[in-house]
Design a protein around this motif. Structure first.
Motif, PDB file in Angstrom:
ATOM      1  N   ALA A  91       0.820  -1.211   0.000  1.00  0.00           N
ATOM      2  CA  ALA A  91       0.000   0.000   0.000  1.00  0.00           C
ATOM      3  C   ALA A  91       0.850   1.256   0.000  1.00  0.00           C
ATOM      4  O   ALA A  91       0.403   2.317  -0.463  1.00  0.00           O
ATOM      5  CB  ALA A  91      -0.944   0.005   1.202  1.00  0.00           C
ATOM      6  N   VAL A  92       2.073   1.176   0.524  1.00  0.00           N
ATOM      7  CA  VAL A  92       2.966   2.336   0.497  1.00  0.00           C
ATOM      8  C   VAL A  92       4.049   2.183  -0.572  1.00  0.00           C
ATOM      9  O   VAL A  92       4.482   3.162  -1.180  1.00  0.00           O
ATOM     10  CB  VAL A  92       3.602   2.578   1.888  1.00  0.00           C
ATOM     11  CG1 VAL A  92       4.529   1.456   2.285  1.00  0.00           C
ATOM     12  CG2 VAL A  92       4.323   3.912   1.914  1.00  0.00           C
ATOM     13  N   ILE A  93       4.492   0.952  -0.831  1.00  0.00           N
ATOM     14  CA  ILE A  93       5.569   0.746  -1.806  1.00  0.00           C
ATOM     15  C   ILE A  93       5.137   1.160  -3.213  1.00  0.00           C
ATOM     16  O   ILE A  93       5.869   1.864  -3.929  1.00  0.00           O
ATOM     17  CB  ILE A  93       6.021  -0.731  -1.803  1.00  0.00           C
ATOM     18  CG1 ILE A  93       6.755  -1.048  -0.499  1.00  0.00           C
ATOM     19  CG2 ILE A  93       6.920  -1.029  -3.000  1.00  0.00           C
ATOM     20  CD1 ILE A  93       7.081  -2.514  -0.318  1.00  0.00           C
ATOM     21  N   PHE A 100       5.836   5.111  -7.849  1.00  0.00           N
ATOM     22  CA  PHE A 100       5.290   5.951  -8.913  1.00  0.00           C
ATOM     23  C   PHE A 100       5.235   7.426  -8.541  1.00  0.00           C
ATOM     24  O   PHE A 100       4.688   8.236  -9.288  1.00  0.00           O
ATOM     25  CB  PHE A 100       3.883   5.463  -9.286  1.00  0.00           C
ATOM     26  CG  PHE A 100       3.880   4.162 -10.033  1.00  0.00           C
ATOM     27  CD1 PHE A 100       4.007   4.134 -11.416  1.00  0.00           C
ATOM     28  CD2 PHE A 100       3.776   2.951  -9.349  1.00  0.00           C
ATOM     29  CE1 PHE A 100       4.016   2.932 -12.108  1.00  0.00           C
ATOM     30  CE2 PHE A 100       3.786   1.746 -10.030  1.00  0.00           C
ATOM     31  CZ  PHE A 100       3.907   1.723 -11.417  1.00  0.00           C
ATOM     32  N   SER A 101       5.800   7.773  -7.397  1.00  0.00           N
ATOM     33  CA  SER A 101       5.773   9.165  -6.941  1.00  0.00           C
ATOM     34  C   SER A 101       6.788  10.021  -7.695  1.00  0.00           C
ATOM     35  O   SER A 101       7.884   9.543  -8.022  1.00  0.00           O
ATOM     36  CB  SER A 101       6.072   9.221  -5.443  1.00  0.00           C
ATOM     37  OG  SER A 101       6.237  10.551  -5.009  1.00  0.00           O
ATOM     38  N   PRO A 102       6.478  11.293  -7.965  1.00  0.00           N
ATOM     39  CA  PRO A 102       7.461  12.201  -8.564  1.00  0.00           C
ATOM     40  C   PRO A 102       8.660  12.440  -7.647  1.00  0.00           C
ATOM     41  O   PRO A 102       9.728  12.809  -8.113  1.00  0.00           O
ATOM     42  CB  PRO A 102       6.670  13.503  -8.769  1.00  0.00           C
ATOM     43  CG  PRO A 102       5.235  13.105  -8.728  1.00  0.00           C
ATOM     44  CD  PRO A 102       5.161  11.927  -7.812  1.00  0.00           C
ATOM     45  N   GLU A 103       8.450  12.260  -6.330  1.00  0.00           N
ATOM     46  CA  GLU A 103       9.521  12.428  -5.349  1.00  0.00           C
ATOM     47  C   GLU A 103       9.560  11.205  -4.433  1.00  0.00           C
ATOM     48  O   GLU A 103       9.049  11.242  -3.316  1.00  0.00           O
ATOM     49  CB  GLU A 103       9.292  13.684  -4.509  1.00  0.00           C
ATOM     50  CG  GLU A 103       9.238  14.980  -5.291  1.00  0.00           C
ATOM     51  CD  GLU A 103       8.915  16.159  -4.386  1.00  0.00           C
ATOM     52  OE1 GLU A 103       9.836  16.599  -3.648  1.00  0.00           O
ATOM     53  OE2 GLU A 103       7.761  16.623  -4.383  1.00  0.00           O
ATOM     54  N   PRO A 104      10.144  10.110  -4.880  1.00  0.00           N
ATOM     55  CA  PRO A 104      10.164   8.891  -4.053  1.00  0.00           C
ATOM     56  C   PRO A 104      10.796   9.086  -2.688  1.00  0.00           C
ATOM     57  O   PRO A 104      10.355   8.489  -1.704  1.00  0.00           O
ATOM     58  CB  PRO A 104      10.982   7.915  -4.907  1.00  0.00           C
ATOM     59  CG  PRO A 104      10.839   8.415  -6.306  1.00  0.00           C
ATOM     60  CD  PRO A 104      10.787   9.907  -6.186  1.00  0.00           C
ATOM     61  N   ARG A 105      11.819   9.944  -2.602  1.00  0.00           N
ATOM     62  CA  ARG A 105      12.504  10.152  -1.319  1.00  0.00           C
ATOM     63  C   ARG A 105      11.571  10.752  -0.276  1.00  0.00           C
ATOM     64  O   ARG A 105      11.738  10.514   0.932  1.00  0.00           O
ATOM     65  CB  ARG A 105      13.726  11.058  -1.503  1.00  0.00           C
ATOM     66  CG  ARG A 105      14.883  10.386  -2.234  1.00  0.00           C
ATOM     67  CD  ARG A 105      16.033  11.367  -2.413  1.00  0.00           C
ATOM     68  NE  ARG A 105      16.559  11.803  -1.125  1.00  0.00           N
ATOM     69  CZ  ARG A 105      17.490  11.166  -0.438  1.00  0.00           C
ATOM     70  NH1 ARG A 105      18.001  10.029  -0.925  1.00  0.00           N
ATOM     71  NH2 ARG A 105      17.925  11.637   0.706  1.00  0.00           N
ATOM     72  N   ALA A 106      10.590  11.511  -0.712  1.00  0.00           N
ATOM     73  CA  ALA A 106       9.642  12.114   0.231  1.00  0.00           C
ATOM     74  C   ALA A 106       8.808  11.059   0.941  1.00  0.00           C
ATOM     75  O   ALA A 106       8.278  11.302   2.029  1.00  0.00           O
ATOM     76  CB  ALA A 106       8.721  13.101  -0.501  1.00  0.00           C
ATOM     77  N   GLY A 107       8.700   9.880   0.339  1.00  0.00           N
ATOM     78  CA  GLY A 107       7.902   8.816   0.934  1.00  0.00           C
ATOM     79  C   GLY A 107       8.672   7.887   1.850  1.00  0.00           C
ATOM     80  O   GLY A 107       8.081   6.951   2.417  1.00  0.00           O
ATOM     81  N   PRO A 132      -5.566   9.787  -9.979  1.00  0.00           N
ATOM     82  CA  PRO A 132      -6.434   8.715  -9.469  1.00  0.00           C
ATOM     83  C   PRO A 132      -5.740   7.384  -9.204  1.00  0.00           C
ATOM     84  O   PRO A 132      -6.115   6.679  -8.269  1.00  0.00           O
ATOM     85  CB  PRO A 132      -7.494   8.565 -10.558  1.00  0.00           C
ATOM     86  CG  PRO A 132      -6.844   9.083 -11.797  1.00  0.00           C
ATOM     87  CD  PRO A 132      -5.938  10.171 -11.355  1.00  0.00           C
ATOM     88  N   LEU A 133      -4.761   7.006  -9.992  1.00  0.00           N
ATOM     89  CA  LEU A 133      -4.215   5.659  -9.887  1.00  0.00           C
ATOM     90  C   LEU A 133      -3.282   5.483  -8.695  1.00  0.00           C
ATOM     91  O   LEU A 133      -3.480   4.599  -7.856  1.00  0.00           O
ATOM     92  CB  LEU A 133      -3.500   5.274 -11.184  1.00  0.00           C
ATOM     93  CG  LEU A 133      -3.099   3.799 -11.289  1.00  0.00           C
ATOM     94  CD1 LEU A 133      -4.324   2.900 -11.135  1.00  0.00           C
ATOM     95  CD2 LEU A 133      -2.401   3.534 -12.614  1.00  0.00           C
ATOM     96  N   THR A 134      -2.244   6.328  -8.598  1.00  0.00           N
ATOM     97  CA  THR A 134      -1.268   6.165  -7.515  1.00  0.00           C
ATOM     98  C   THR A 134      -1.111   7.420  -6.665  1.00  0.00           C
ATOM     99  O   THR A 134      -0.186   7.511  -5.863  1.00  0.00           O
ATOM    100  CB  THR A 134       0.105   5.765  -8.087  1.00  0.00           C
ATOM    101  OG1 THR A 134       0.502   6.731  -9.077  1.00  0.00           O
ATOM    102  CG2 THR A 134       0.051   4.385  -8.722  1.00  0.00           C
ATOM    103  N   ALA A 190      -5.473  10.333  -1.352  1.00  0.00           N
ATOM    104  CA  ALA A 190      -4.724  11.393  -2.033  1.00  0.00           C
ATOM    105  C   ALA A 190      -3.274  10.993  -2.258  1.00  0.00           C
ATOM    106  O   ALA A 190      -2.713  11.211  -3.332  1.00  0.00           O
ATOM    107  CB  ALA A 190      -4.786  12.685  -1.229  1.00  0.00           C
ATOM    108  N   ARG A 191      -2.652  10.380  -1.262  1.00  0.00           N
ATOM    109  CA  ARG A 191      -1.236  10.033  -1.373  1.00  0.00           C
ATOM    110  C   ARG A 191      -0.993   8.814  -2.247  1.00  0.00           C
ATOM    111  O   ARG A 191      -0.017   8.763  -3.000  1.00  0.00           O
ATOM    112  CB  ARG A 191      -0.674   9.746   0.022  1.00  0.00           C
ATOM    113  CG  ARG A 191      -0.674  10.906   0.985  1.00  0.00           C
ATOM    114  CD  ARG A 191       0.035  10.477   2.261  1.00  0.00           C
ATOM    115  NE  ARG A 191       0.009  11.483   3.292  1.00  0.00           N
ATOM    116  CZ  ARG A 191      -0.669  11.375   4.436  1.00  0.00           C
ATOM    117  NH1 ARG A 191      -1.407  10.287   4.660  1.00  0.00           N
ATOM    118  NH2 ARG A 191      -0.616  12.317   5.350  1.00  0.00           N
ATOM    119  N   GLY A 192      -1.860   7.803  -2.102  1.00  0.00           N
ATOM    120  CA  GLY A 192      -1.610   6.533  -2.794  1.00  0.00           C
ATOM    121  C   GLY A 192      -2.578   6.201  -3.898  1.00  0.00           C
ATOM    122  O   GLY A 192      -2.412   5.172  -4.565  1.00  0.00           O
ATOM    123  N   GLY A 193      -3.607   7.035  -4.097  1.00  0.00           N
ATOM    124  CA  GLY A 193      -4.559   6.788  -5.162  1.00  0.00           C
ATOM    125  C   GLY A 193      -5.376   5.521  -4.941  1.00  0.00           C
ATOM    126  O   GLY A 193      -5.399   4.947  -3.848  1.00  0.00           O
TER     127      GLY A 193
END
Length: 470
Positions: free
Chosen positions: A101-103, A108-115, A337-339, A392-395
């Motif tokens: 759910a978080v991976i 797919f995040s524009p800023e993976p380090r933020a996660g 919507p997706l991620t 919002a965060r994970g779609g």
């Protein structure tokens, strides 16, 4: 003959060695469970107590983190030394859904380090859940961990009650209380609230929800023992009153949990109608009140004294911050919507989805001037919701995976069909409802509660090792 006479001593030596090994591993397993029980007590009491050690520049190691590491180590050593640990594939699959759910959103995040902080929190939660779910539990151990859990809650709540009384009589402030200025808090009688050791009433309320679960479990466990049952009922009452004094929206979760348990208990009571009607009414009113006050701050309709000295009925037409936080989350989810926008990015993206014109009427209740409102708006905000926030965060991908975990856990607890499991399910419903307004995924005591519940409903796999019915 010599061969025949040599066998008995060898067998006796082998049997004695086996007994010594069994005894050692048995004590090791007991030490492991004891470490889990100590962690359950220490977690709320030393919620923020640091060790002085830090991981990089983003994680301060707390005392409870060190206790958790010791518990994991003891469990691992016992599992290897005894080879008696029976793995529960369903629990590992639960953890897999939780981690995915978080991976997936992070990848797919524009800023993976933020996660990365969210990834660490989910990993910690999954490890805690898996470890506790694999512990051996019976009625005696359930009562032990319940009393430790409830005892910690009573200590913290009692100290908070005392701090409130001292403040009301002398004006002396305490870190166990939350003090809020501003028009909104004064209007809603929220200027002073109890928060215990959690630094926030909205975190303290879900913890008290879990404590209520264990207090009600003790009430069920001591059905035939009047004194112990009375103590458990009194403990549940103190915890529930403490929850009310947090003045948090999470209080609705406590009411929901208590209502569901009383509803179930009423089935075997001659006072069934008298119990069920007020329980259902309290649950409906609590849920409705929380929903309504999420749109308007604090009360949509309230009384105010006018300049002429007369009392007037006023309607609060300003939207509450919760409304804007949730609206912003839904707008982010609709745009991605997706991620989603990515874990760790909600705060920075908030002002891109909620306009200044929307914020000003609501946020002005929390600041003395417009500059203060602009500061809050520029800094952004967290979503103040697990479900809206993670959408919002994970779609859709992140939310579906998260709901798969919750659904699997709830189904397995419900399938046990015993009184203790029903109380645990009611507790899960309560904290899940609180998740509409509070971020619960990083609250370790919730994962600890779920781990204990899962260990209980799957206890048949370890009953023989504990001797008899577990």
């Amino acid at each position: 003959m010599s061969t025949l006479t040599a066998k008995p001593p060898i067998r006796r030596i082998a049997q004695a060695a086996a007994k010594r090994t069994a005894s050692w591993t048995d004590w090791l397993e007991r030490a492991w469970f004891a470490s889990i029980a100590v962690y359950a007590f220490a977690l709320p009491v030393w919620f923020f107590k640091p060790t002085g050690i830090a991981i990089g520049q983003w994680k301060s190691v707390l005392v409870v983190d060190a206790l958790f590491a010791v518990s994991v180590l003891l469990g691992a050593v016992w599992a290897v030394a005894s080879r008696e640990l029976r793995l529960k594939p369903a629990v590992f699959l639960d953890a897999a859904f939780l981690l995915l759910a978080v991976i997936v959103p992070v990848l797919f995040s524009p800023e993976p380090r933020a996660g990365m902080p969210d990834l660490f929190r989910f990993g910690y939660s999954a490890a805690l859940y898996v470890m506790v779910a694999h512990s051996r539990i019976n009625h005696e151990r359930l009562r032990l961990i319940a009393w430790l859990w409830v005892g910690a809650a009573l200590i913290i709540t009692g100290r908070s009650f005392l701090a409130m009384a001292v403040y009301e009589t002398t004006g002396m402030r305490s870190p166990l209380l939350s003090f809020q200025g501003g028009q909104a808090y004064q209007q809603g009688n929220l200027a002073v609230r109890i928060q215990g050791t959690f630094a926030n009433p909205n975190t303290f309320a879900p913890f008290l929800n879990t404590a209520l679960v264990f207090a009600l479990t003790l009430v069920q466990e001591y059905k035939g023992r009047r004194l112990a049952r009375t103590a458990a009922i009194a403990s549940a009452a103190v915890v529930f009153i403490g929850g009310l004094l947090t003045s948090s929206r999470g209080t609705a979760g406590l009411i929901l949990t208590l209502g569901l348990v009383l509803w179930a208990w009423s089935a075997s009571s001659r006072w069934r109608a008298l119990i069920r009607v007020p329980s259902a009414a309290a649950m409906i009113l609590a849920v409705a009140a929380v929903m309504v006050t999420s749109i308007w701050w604090i009360y949509p309709v309230h009384t105010a004294r006018g300049a002429d000295g007369r009392t007037h009925l006023q309607i609060n037409t300003d939207r509450a911050p919760y409304y804007l936080f949730h609206a912003g989350a839904l707008r982010m989810a609709r745009a991605h919507p997706l991620t989603g926008v990515g874990p760790g990015r909600f705060e920075g993206q908030f002002k891109n989805y909620v306009s200044w014109e929307e914020v000003l009427p609501s946020f002005r209740w929390f600041a003395d001037d417009e500059a203060g409102v602009r500061g809050r708006y520029a800094a952004g905000s967290d979503p103040h919701s697990t479900w809206f926030g993670w959408l919002a965060r994970g779609g859709i991908a992140g939310m579906v995976l998260l709901l798969l975990f919750v659904g699997r856990a709830a189904t397995r607890i419900a399938s046990a069909r015993d009184a203790v499991s029903w109380i645990a399910l009611a507790g899960l419903a309560g904290v899940a409802f609180a998740g509409i307004y509070v971020e619960i995924l990083h609250m370790r005591f919730i994962w600890l509660m779920l781990g204990v519940a899962m260990a209980w409903v799957t206890r048949d796999t370890t009953a023989r090792a504990l001797g008899g019915e577990a």
